[in-house]
Write a protein that holds these residues in place. Structure first.
Motif, PDB file in Angstrom:
ATOM      1  N   ASP A  60      36.490  51.749  37.553  1.00 50.63           N
ATOM      2  CA  ASP A  60      35.774  52.763  36.776  1.00 50.63           C
ATOM      3  C   ASP A  60      34.123  52.139  35.678  1.00 50.63           C
ATOM      4  O   ASP A  60      33.834  51.839  35.309  1.00 50.63           O
ATOM      5  CB  ASP A  60      37.018  53.195  35.176  1.00 50.63           C
ATOM      6  N   GLY A  61      35.113  50.625  36.232  1.00 54.55           N
ATOM      7  CA  GLY A  61      33.995  49.679  35.558  1.00 54.55           C
ATOM      8  C   GLY A  61      34.677  49.053  34.277  1.00 54.55           C
ATOM      9  O   GLY A  61      34.130  48.480  33.555  1.00 54.55           O
ATOM     10  N   ALA A  62      35.558  49.593  33.764  1.00 57.21           N
ATOM     11  CA  ALA A  62      35.928  48.958  32.451  1.00 57.21           C
ATOM     12  C   ALA A  62      37.401  48.299  32.184  1.00 57.21           C
ATOM     13  O   ALA A  62      36.910  47.116  31.154  1.00 57.21           O
ATOM     14  CB  ALA A  62      37.526  49.998  31.563  1.00 57.21           C
ATOM     15  N   ASP A  63      37.209  47.489  32.836  1.00 65.76           N
ATOM     16  CA  ASP A  63      38.008  45.845  33.265  1.00 65.76           C
ATOM     17  C   ASP A  63      38.422  45.646  34.466  1.00 65.76           C
ATOM     18  O   ASP A  63      38.276  46.129  35.627  1.00 65.76           O
ATOM     19  CB  ASP A  63      39.978  46.292  32.820  1.00 65.76           C
ATOM     20  N   ILE A  64      38.647  44.013  34.711  1.00 63.76           N
ATOM     21  CA  ILE A  64      38.042  43.615  35.987  1.00 63.76           C
ATOM     22  C   ILE A  64      39.636  42.540  35.447  1.00 63.76           C
ATOM     23  O   ILE A  64      39.966  41.667  34.904  1.00 63.76           O
ATOM     24  CB  ILE A  64      37.047  43.226  35.477  1.00 63.76           C
ATOM     25  N   TYR A  65      40.082  42.206  37.000  1.00 62.48           N
ATOM     26  CA  TYR A  65      41.717  42.016  37.210  1.00 62.48           C
ATOM     27  C   TYR A  65      41.583  40.668  37.867  1.00 62.48           C
ATOM     28  O   TYR A  65      40.866  40.810  38.976  1.00 62.48           O
ATOM     29  CB  TYR A  65      42.766  43.042  37.664  1.00 62.48           C
ATOM     30  N   PHE A  66      42.224  39.561  37.739  1.00 66.53           N
ATOM     31  CA  PHE A  66      41.514  38.726  38.689  1.00 66.53           C
ATOM     32  C   PHE A  66      43.318  38.205  38.692  1.00 66.53           C
ATOM     33  O   PHE A  66      43.912  37.387  38.510  1.00 66.53           O
ATOM     34  CB  PHE A  66      41.430  37.419  38.418  1.00 66.53           C
ATOM     35  N   VAL A  67      43.607  37.655  40.841  1.00 69.29           N
ATOM     36  CA  VAL A  67      44.728  37.001  41.012  1.00 69.29           C
ATOM     37  C   VAL A  67      44.068  35.356  40.691  1.00 69.29           C
ATOM     38  O   VAL A  67      43.653  36.215  41.724  1.00 69.29           O
ATOM     39  CB  VAL A  67      45.204  37.959  42.179  1.00 69.29           C
ATOM     40  N   ILE A  68      45.239  34.966  40.230  1.00 69.71           N
ATOM     41  CA  ILE A  68      45.274  33.048  40.743  1.00 69.71           C
ATOM     42  C   ILE A  68      45.965  32.764  41.254  1.00 69.71           C
ATOM     43  O   ILE A  68      47.169  33.193  41.387  1.00 69.71           O
ATOM     44  CB  ILE A  68      46.529  32.910  38.672  1.00 69.71           C
ATOM     45  N   ARG A  69      45.526  31.696  42.299  1.00 72.77           N
ATOM     46  CA  ARG A  69      45.915  30.869  43.149  1.00 72.77           C
ATOM     47  C   ARG A  69      45.589  30.144  43.333  1.00 72.77           C
ATOM     48  O   ARG A  69      44.524  29.522  42.929  1.00 72.77           O
ATOM     49  CB  ARG A  69      45.191  31.911  44.523  1.00 72.77           C
ATOM     50  N   LEU A  70      46.707  29.603  43.754  1.00 74.77           N
ATOM     51  CA  LEU A  70      46.283  27.673  44.375  1.00 74.77           C
ATOM     52  C   LEU A  70      45.541  27.803  45.685  1.00 74.77           C
ATOM     53  O   LEU A  70      45.681  28.513  46.530  1.00 74.77           O
ATOM     54  CB  LEU A  70      47.605  27.304  45.093  1.00 74.77           C
ATOM     55  N   SER A  71      44.226  27.209  45.160  1.00 76.84           N
ATOM     56  CA  SER A  71      43.959  26.943  46.318  1.00 76.84           C
ATOM     57  C   SER A  71      44.119  26.377  47.701  1.00 76.84           C
ATOM     58  O   SER A  71      43.975  26.768  48.679  1.00 76.84           O
ATOM     59  CB  SER A  71      42.161  25.982  45.708  1.00 76.84           C
ATOM     60  N   VAL A  72      44.937  25.309  47.487  1.00 77.66           N
ATOM     61  CA  VAL A  72      45.405  24.279  48.719  1.00 77.66           C
ATOM     62  C   VAL A  72      46.093  25.416  50.109  1.00 77.66           C
ATOM     63  O   VAL A  72      46.373  25.131  51.213  1.00 77.66           O
ATOM     64  CB  VAL A  72      46.412  22.967  48.496  1.00 77.66           C
ATOM     65  N   ASN A  73      47.060  26.345  49.182  1.00 70.71           N
ATOM     66  CA  ASN A  73      47.925  26.986  49.682  1.00 70.71           C
ATOM     67  C   ASN A  73      47.813  28.258  49.711  1.00 70.71           C
ATOM     68  O   ASN A  73      48.822  29.299  50.002  1.00 70.71           O
ATOM     69  CB  ASN A  73      49.571  26.946  49.705  1.00 70.71           C
ATOM     70  N   GLU A  74      47.153  28.973  48.824  1.00 68.34           N
ATOM     71  CA  GLU A  74      46.961  30.584  48.715  1.00 68.34           C
ATOM     72  C   GLU A  74      47.722  31.170  47.885  1.00 68.34           C
ATOM     73  O   GLU A  74      48.260  31.826  48.179  1.00 68.34           O
ATOM     74  CB  GLU A  74      46.183  31.420  49.603  1.00 68.34           C
ATOM     75  N   SER A  75      49.037  30.182  47.425  1.00 71.11           N
ATOM     76  CA  SER A  75      50.333  30.662  46.937  1.00 71.11           C
ATOM     77  C   SER A  75      49.274  31.540  45.665  1.00 71.11           C
ATOM     78  O   SER A  75      48.639  31.030  44.605  1.00 71.11           O
ATOM     79  CB  SER A  75      50.975  29.928  46.406  1.00 71.11           C
TER      80      SER A  75
END
Length: 182
Positions: A60-75
């Protein structure tokens, strides 16, 4: 919504996709639940329903959620978000489990998200509610030049609302540092 990627020195943040939901349910914890406006579901299907509401609000464009990952291993470390993305009072938030607290990931993630937001939002500020008992959250808000603009009470905790500036360029950021030092 187009794919968004935010890179910091140690972290990669991308907007939430359905494939991320299972990993996010694992990083949810009881202490995080204490500050969430919703109750942690008891089952993975229940968590999937909550996550579906996040995905719908992104569509809907109301919110934005970001998944936070370690760059070295994508965990997967957790999630950061901006609610009310298109409103004058967009609200920033982050959920990280205790086992990653104290390593600077929260500050790094929120600095990355606010840097991205400064280029993507028309707003000059975002609000960042912090549990008043969360010493680390308060320190992060202050390190991002937040100023207290109010308090909120909710059934789970009392929050202090910080207003964090969104700088459009390096000159604005440098000028704000000069004024803070005076």
């Amino acid at each position: 919504m187009d794919r968004i990627e935010i890179q910091t020195s140690r972290l990669t943040m991308r907007n939430l996709l359905p494939a991320d939901v299972a990993e996010l349910s694992i990083v949810s914890s009881q202490s995080i639940e204490r500050i969430m406006p919703w109750d942690r579901p008891a089952s993975k299907p229940g968590y999937a329903q909550v996550a579906q509401s996040w995905l719908s609000s992104m569509d809907d464009g109301a919110d934005i959620y970001f998944v936070i990952r370690l760059s070295v291993n994508e965990s997967c470390l957790g999630m950061a978000f901006i609610r009310g993305f298109r409103t004058p009072f967009a609200e920033l938030g982050i959920y990280l489990p205790e086992e990653v607290h104290g390593r600077g990931f929260g500050k790094e993630a929120l600095r990355g998200v606010t840097t991205w937001a400064s280029k993507s939002l028309e707003n000059r500020y975002v609000e960042f509610p912090v549990d008043e008992m969360d010493v680390r959250g308060v320190k992060i808000a202050e390190s991002l030049q937040g100023s207290i603009v109010g308090r909120r009470a909710n059934p789970k905790c009392s929050t202090v609302v910080y207003r964090l500036p969104l700088f459009r360029n390096a000159v604005e950021a440098a000028l704000s540092d000069v004024f803070l030092e005076q």
